[in-house]
Design a protein around this motif. Structure first.
Motif, PDB file in Angstrom:
ATOM      1  N   HIS A   1     125.984  -9.884 -18.435  1.00  0.00           N
ATOM      2  CA  HIS A   1     126.115 -10.636 -19.261  1.00  0.00           C
ATOM      3  C   HIS A   1     127.445 -10.691 -19.681  1.00  0.00           C
ATOM      4  N   SER A   2     128.212  -9.520 -19.458  1.00  0.00           N
ATOM      5  CA  SER A   2     129.896  -9.402 -19.923  1.00  0.00           C
ATOM      6  C   SER A   2     130.675  -9.635 -18.748  1.00  0.00           C
TER       7      SER A   2
ATOM      8  N   HIS B   1     132.836  -1.937 -19.860  1.00  0.00           N
ATOM      9  CA  HIS B   1     131.932  -2.175 -21.273  1.00  0.00           C
ATOM     10  C   HIS B   1     131.573  -1.140 -21.890  1.00  0.00           C
TER      11      HIS B   1
ATOM     12  N   ASP C   1     130.707 -12.339 -23.882  1.00  0.00           N
ATOM     13  CA  ASP C   1     129.597 -12.636 -22.891  1.00  0.00           C
ATOM     14  C   ASP C   1     129.145 -13.774 -22.855  1.00  0.00           C
TER      15      ASP C   1
ATOM     16  N   PHE D   1     124.182  -7.739 -27.298  1.00  0.00           N
ATOM     17  CA  PHE D   1     125.011  -8.795 -27.657  1.00  0.00           C
ATOM     18  C   PHE D   1     125.069  -9.575 -29.055  1.00  0.00           C
TER      19      PHE D   1
ATOM     20  N   ALA E   1     128.223 -13.687 -14.442  1.00  0.00           N
ATOM     21  CA  ALA E   1     128.543 -14.207 -15.761  1.00  0.00           C
ATOM     22  C   ALA E   1     129.506 -15.511 -15.760  1.00  0.00           C
TER      23      ALA E   1
END
Ligand SMILES: [Zn+2]
Length: 278
Positions: A55-56, A63, A78, A102, A256
């Motif tokens: 997601h990032s 991260h 993200d 998140f 992502a």
């Protein structure tokens, strides 16, 4: 925003299992509705670090989620935050760690088990499960058809721009039974059939769909380390964009920025990998 996309993450499904057991997905590859590639997880190939990388778009060494014991709010842009910056609506039907990484941590079971927060800068519509007390013998996972139905409901009610669904059923099956057994054969076939029951409706609602995993598993049901068995999984894409040649090995960090490019949302400076769809 012009694009809409759903990301379906089936936890812990190694590449070979995708290609030999997911007959409905493979049928759509054969008929030309889907494209498939091999993707490699970042290291360690462990769930928490991989969720944060997916997601990032950054590696665990950036991260900071370096094991499943590092559950904290990820201080990086993200897919949720970038989609919100572009004015899109986000949704999640996932394990609670996605909310903790998140949106906010620690995960408060009553406050956070479900929420609808239209002004949020991360997840607008969340439906979560914790798998509390999960162990080798008791998977503590929800029924996957229920999760698929919940995502479909969120799409219909809130017109999500981006939605993610994540389920640990097959990861837990792998840890319990390994991969050379009838239990896994049947579990993969059942998941494929449940997914196939919903996927055409998502496409009919105008969504591009990506179906993939967070990491693979060894035949004994292990992951976290290196090698194609623990790190590699398939990525199926349903949509109009074109990608690289079929033998290209994709990097998980590309996911992502690829999704954000499909949504016409800004790619964060921290996301250094190149999108693979165009
Ligand atoms: Zn996992």
């Amino acid at each position: 925003m012009t694009g809409k996309l759903l990301l379906i993450v089936l936890d812990g499904v190694p590449y070979a299992n995708w290609r030999r057991y997911f007959g409905a997905l493979e049928g759509w590859v054969s008929s030309g509705e889907a494209q498939v590639w091999r993707m490699r997880a970042s290291l360690p190939s462990m769930s928490g670090p991989c969720y944060a990388s997916i997601h990032s778009g950054t590696p665990p060494q950036v991260h900071g989620v370096l094991s499943n014991g590092h559950i904290h709010r990820v201080q990086m842009p993200d897919i949720f935050s970038q989609t919100r910056l572009a004015g899109g609506t986000t949704g999640a039907v996932t394990h609670s760690w996605w909310s903790a990484f998140f949106n906010r941590a620690p995960f408060d079971m009553v406050r956070d088990i479900e929420y609808d927060e239209p002004e949020s800068t991360s997840i607008n519509h969340g439906r979560f499960h914790t798998m509390t007390a999960y162990n080798h013998d008791n998977q503590a996972t929800p029924c996957d058809a229920d999760l698929f139905a919940t995502l479909t409901s969120l799409c219909k009610r809130f017109d999500l721009t981006y939605g993610i669904l994540h389920t640990c059923t097959l990861d837990s099956m792998g840890h319990r039974f390994g991969h050379d057994c009838i239990q896994m054969d049947n579990a993969c076939a059942l998941m494929d059939a449940m997914l196939a029951n919903f996927l055409p409706a998502w496409r009919a609602m105008g969504y591009e769909v990506i179906v993939t995993a967070d990491h693979g598993q060894s035949l004994r049901g292990h992951h976290g380390g290196t090698g194609s068995d623990q790190q590699d999984f398939a990525l199926y894409y349903f949509g109009d964009a074109t990608g690289p040649s079929r033998d290209t090995l994709l990097d998980q960090l590309q996911l992502a920025p690829t999704i954000l490019s499909r949504l016409n949302a800004p790619i964060a400076e921290t996301m250094k990998a190149a999108p693979f769809l165009g």
